[in-house]
Scaffold this active site. Structure first.
Site, PDB file in Angstrom:
ATOM      1  N   ARG A 182      45.080  33.076  33.678  1.00  9.87           N
ATOM      2  CA  ARG A 182      43.714  32.796  33.453  1.00  9.87           C
ATOM      3  C   ARG A 182      43.194  32.753  32.043  1.00  9.87           C
ATOM      4  O   ARG A 182      41.889  32.465  31.688  1.00  9.87           O
ATOM      5  CB  ARG A 182      42.991  33.891  34.220  1.00  9.87           C
ATOM      6  CG  ARG A 182      43.232  33.614  35.891  1.00  9.87           C
ATOM      7  CD  ARG A 182      42.127  34.365  36.531  1.00  9.87           C
ATOM      8  NE  ARG A 182      40.727  33.917  36.711  1.00  9.87           N
ATOM      9  CZ  ARG A 182      39.855  34.586  36.344  1.00  9.87           C
ATOM     10  NH1 ARG A 182      39.925  35.928  36.126  1.00  9.87           N
ATOM     11  NH2 ARG A 182      38.554  34.078  36.232  1.00  9.87           N
ATOM     12  N   ARG A 186      44.047  29.948  22.089  1.00  7.20           N
ATOM     13  CA  ARG A 186      43.621  28.827  21.324  1.00  7.20           C
ATOM     14  C   ARG A 186      43.832  29.093  19.958  1.00  7.20           C
ATOM     15  O   ARG A 186      44.021  30.247  19.284  1.00  7.20           O
ATOM     16  CB  ARG A 186      41.698  28.755  21.496  1.00  7.20           C
ATOM     17  CG  ARG A 186      41.498  28.758  22.676  1.00  7.20           C
ATOM     18  CD  ARG A 186      39.909  28.253  22.642  1.00  7.20           C
ATOM     19  NE  ARG A 186      39.140  28.335  24.025  1.00  7.20           N
ATOM     20  CZ  ARG A 186      38.494  29.292  24.631  1.00  7.20           C
ATOM     21  NH1 ARG A 186      37.979  30.183  23.803  1.00  7.20           N
ATOM     22  NH2 ARG A 186      38.161  29.180  25.691  1.00  7.20           N
ATOM     23  N   ARG A 273      40.646  46.466  45.208  1.00  6.63           N
ATOM     24  CA  ARG A 273      40.134  47.480  44.030  1.00  6.63           C
ATOM     25  C   ARG A 273      38.740  47.514  44.163  1.00  6.63           C
ATOM     26  O   ARG A 273      38.302  46.361  44.582  1.00  6.63           O
ATOM     27  CB  ARG A 273      40.829  46.733  42.916  1.00  6.63           C
ATOM     28  CG  ARG A 273      42.253  46.902  42.551  1.00  6.63           C
ATOM     29  CD  ARG A 273      42.885  48.234  42.586  1.00  6.63           C
ATOM     30  NE  ARG A 273      42.431  48.981  41.163  1.00  6.63           N
ATOM     31  CZ  ARG A 273      42.739  50.006  40.957  1.00  6.63           C
ATOM     32  NH1 ARG A 273      43.380  50.871  41.924  1.00  6.63           N
ATOM     33  NH2 ARG A 273      42.359  50.558  39.862  1.00  6.63           N
ATOM     34  N   ARG A 304      35.618  48.578  30.814  1.00 10.19           N
ATOM     35  CA  ARG A 304      34.611  48.076  29.661  1.00 10.19           C
ATOM     36  C   ARG A 304      33.172  48.601  29.727  1.00 10.19           C
ATOM     37  O   ARG A 304      32.974  49.389  30.775  1.00 10.19           O
ATOM     38  CB  ARG A 304      34.881  46.617  30.209  1.00 10.19           C
ATOM     39  CG  ARG A 304      34.157  46.070  31.516  1.00 10.19           C
ATOM     40  CD  ARG A 304      34.146  44.761  31.566  1.00 10.19           C
ATOM     41  NE  ARG A 304      33.657  44.306  32.837  1.00 10.19           N
ATOM     42  CZ  ARG A 304      33.395  43.193  33.229  1.00 10.19           C
ATOM     43  NH1 ARG A 304      33.668  41.922  32.570  1.00 10.19           N
ATOM     44  NH2 ARG A 304      33.046  42.667  34.347  1.00 10.19           N
ATOM     45  N   GLU A 329      32.420  50.879  33.220  1.00 12.11           N
ATOM     46  CA  GLU A 329      33.154  50.347  34.620  1.00 12.11           C
ATOM     47  C   GLU A 329      34.397  51.079  34.604  1.00 12.11           C
ATOM     48  O   GLU A 329      35.291  51.088  33.916  1.00 12.11           O
ATOM     49  CB  GLU A 329      33.359  49.050  34.944  1.00 12.11           C
ATOM     50  CG  GLU A 329      32.084  48.031  34.701  1.00 12.11           C
ATOM     51  CD  GLU A 329      32.326  46.709  34.755  1.00 12.11           C
ATOM     52  OE1 GLU A 329      33.348  46.184  35.010  1.00 12.11           O
ATOM     53  OE2 GLU A 329      31.232  45.939  34.536  1.00 12.11           O
ATOM     54  N   TYR A 377      39.968  35.996  45.522  1.00 13.61           N
ATOM     55  CA  TYR A 377      39.081  36.110  44.448  1.00 13.61           C
ATOM     56  C   TYR A 377      38.407  34.742  44.267  1.00 13.61           C
ATOM     57  O   TYR A 377      39.126  33.808  44.124  1.00 13.61           O
ATOM     58  CB  TYR A 377      40.070  36.650  43.355  1.00 13.61           C
ATOM     59  CG  TYR A 377      39.025  36.783  41.885  1.00 13.61           C
ATOM     60  CD1 TYR A 377      38.132  37.876  41.831  1.00 13.61           C
ATOM     61  CD2 TYR A 377      39.181  35.776  40.999  1.00 13.61           C
ATOM     62  CE1 TYR A 377      37.290  37.722  40.499  1.00 13.61           C
ATOM     63  CE2 TYR A 377      37.963  35.548  40.012  1.00 13.61           C
ATOM     64  CZ  TYR A 377      37.326  36.899  39.805  1.00 13.61           C
ATOM     65  OH  TYR A 377      36.548  36.770  38.741  1.00 13.61           O
ATOM     66  N   ASP A 379      35.349  33.035  41.499  1.00 14.92           N
ATOM     67  CA  ASP A 379      34.223  32.898  40.646  1.00 14.92           C
ATOM     68  C   ASP A 379      32.900  32.471  41.388  1.00 14.92           C
ATOM     69  O   ASP A 379      33.101  31.824  42.481  1.00 14.92           O
ATOM     70  CB  ASP A 379      34.586  32.031  39.268  1.00 14.92           C
ATOM     71  CG  ASP A 379      35.396  32.610  38.525  1.00 14.92           C
ATOM     72  OD1 ASP A 379      35.247  33.806  38.294  1.00 14.92           O
ATOM     73  OD2 ASP A 379      36.353  31.933  37.773  1.00 14.92           O
TER      74      ASP A 379
END
Length: 393
Positions: A182, A186, A273, A304, A329, A377, A379
């Site tokens: 994922r 670039r 998790r 994070r 987190e 999972y 989005d």
């Protein structure tokens, strides 16, 4: 005698799947009741107002998609802002841009041109590829191998390994290779994490989106579906759901909770998790200068830090709001009583989930949708897209 209310749909869970479904059903002239075990609507996209800032109570949510139909749909509900996800990684006090791009390569190796970066990448990745070929390995067997084939050893060890092992509580050698695919790579100076055409946050926060989706839809919070008595009349093709707050009949149930719980853990419990949030209000208008900073060093216990105001405040508005709210987190293994977040996609859990999905596929009047009900999972945009493609009857 109590009057039994009749609904077309009982929707269990007011997250994005349930709320979007309720919106579409109401538009189609269906009568819906939405229930949620929490004391608020919105599921995990719910925001809590703290010091004038919309705090993402259950973790950061950034809407992104390349599907214009989905983008136009959510913007027809509430206008979205121009937030662009550009996370930063902190490794032992040094900062690196994410996703991996020319800024990252300059910060890591000192290279300044795409040609120099490509040579360095090819050097590191080809060295590891040759190692695998010498061992007779044609495809990466785990996340560690996939990452080093993708980005090389130095970035893997600095920016991926520690973060990923904290996130999943497992060694990278024990995680499937697909997880790392994922991450975009670039050869341009572009810190935009997503490749999607559209992204942003609802102006006014996610609560406004949920409130608009559920406008005019009956709902009851603080009600546990599993504390209700449920039965199904085969002749009338009706569900009866009875609890202390209501007794209803409905044609169909839309279920967004854990699929294993729905079937009373017949094949055992699925693993997840989960995330623990340590929230702090700070007496400063700008703590870290970015919404998301990942801590990739394994010795830092949290994964994070989110500074919530940067999702919706830009320019002078950041300073005009005198305080800020951050959330650290901590990723941990799920246990009973905790909020389930991320499915653990190992062979054991996937096999168990497949058995539950097989049961769900046989249901004639129950729709299973969302990450918990499908053990998958998601989005946010694919959830909306999925609901938009459901045929209402």
């Amino acid at each position: 005698m109590d009057i039994i209310q009749k609904y077309d749909y009982l929707i269990v869970g007011s997250g994005l799947f349930g709320s979007t479904f309720a919106y579409r059903a109401k538009k189609a002239g269906k009568r819906c009741l939405v229930i949620d075990k929490r004391q608020h609507l919105g599921g995990n996209v719910y925001c809590e107002k703290v010091e004038g800032i919309n705090v993402h109570k259950y973790g950061a949510h950034i809407f992104h998609t390349s599907n214009k139909e989905v983008w136009d749909f959510v913007n027809s509900i509430v206008e979205f802002n121009r937030y662009t996800n550009s996370p930063v990684a902190n490794y032992k006090g040094k900062l690196y841009n994410l996703p991996f791009n020319m800024n990252t390569f300059y910060q890591m190796w000192g290279v300044t041109t795409p040609e120099e970066a490509m040579k360095k990448l090819e050097s590191e990745t080809s060295e590891f590829k040759n190692k695998l070929e010498a061992e007779g390995v044609s495809e990466p067997r785990n996340l560690e191998e996939q990452a080093q084939l993708l980005i090389g050893k130095s970035i893997y060890e600095s920016l991926i390994k520690g973060y990923t092992e904290k996130q999943w509580g497992r060694k990278c050698t024990d995680l499937p290779a697909f997880i790392i695919k994922r991450l975009p790579v670039r050869l341009v100076f572009d810190n935009n994490y997503f490749n999607d055409t559209y992204q942003g946050i609802p102006i006014g926060g996610y609560n406004k989106l949920i409130d608009e989706l559920l406008d005019g839809v009956e709902n009851i919070t603080d009600i546990d579906f599993f504390e209700c008595n449920r039965s199904f009349d085969e002749n009338l093709r009706l569900h009866e759901v009875k609890c202390s707050k209501f007794t209803i009949h409905c044609d169909k149930i839309v279920y967004t909770g854990p699929i294993d719980q729905f079937y009373n853990y017949k094949y055992g419990k699925l693993n997840y998790r989960t995330v623990r949030f340590e929230q702090e209000v700070l007496d400063t208008p700008n703590y870290q200068g970015n919404a998301v900073i990942n801590y990739t060093d394994a010795t830092i216990p949290y994964t994070r830090v989110i500074e919530h105001k940067h999702f919706e405040m830009f320019g002078n508005d950041v300073i005009s709001c005198p305080k800020t709210v951050i959330s650290r987190e901590y990723s941990t293994e799920w246990q009973d009583g905790m909020e389930p977040y991320y499915p653990v996609n190992d062979s054991t859990n996937n096999e168990t989930a497949d058995r539950y999905r097989a049961l769900a596929a046989k249901e004639q009047s129950i729709i299973f949708g969302g990450r918990l009900a499908e053990y998958k999972y998601y989005d946010m945009a694919p959830i909306v897209e999925k609901v938009l493609n459901i045929t209402l009857v």
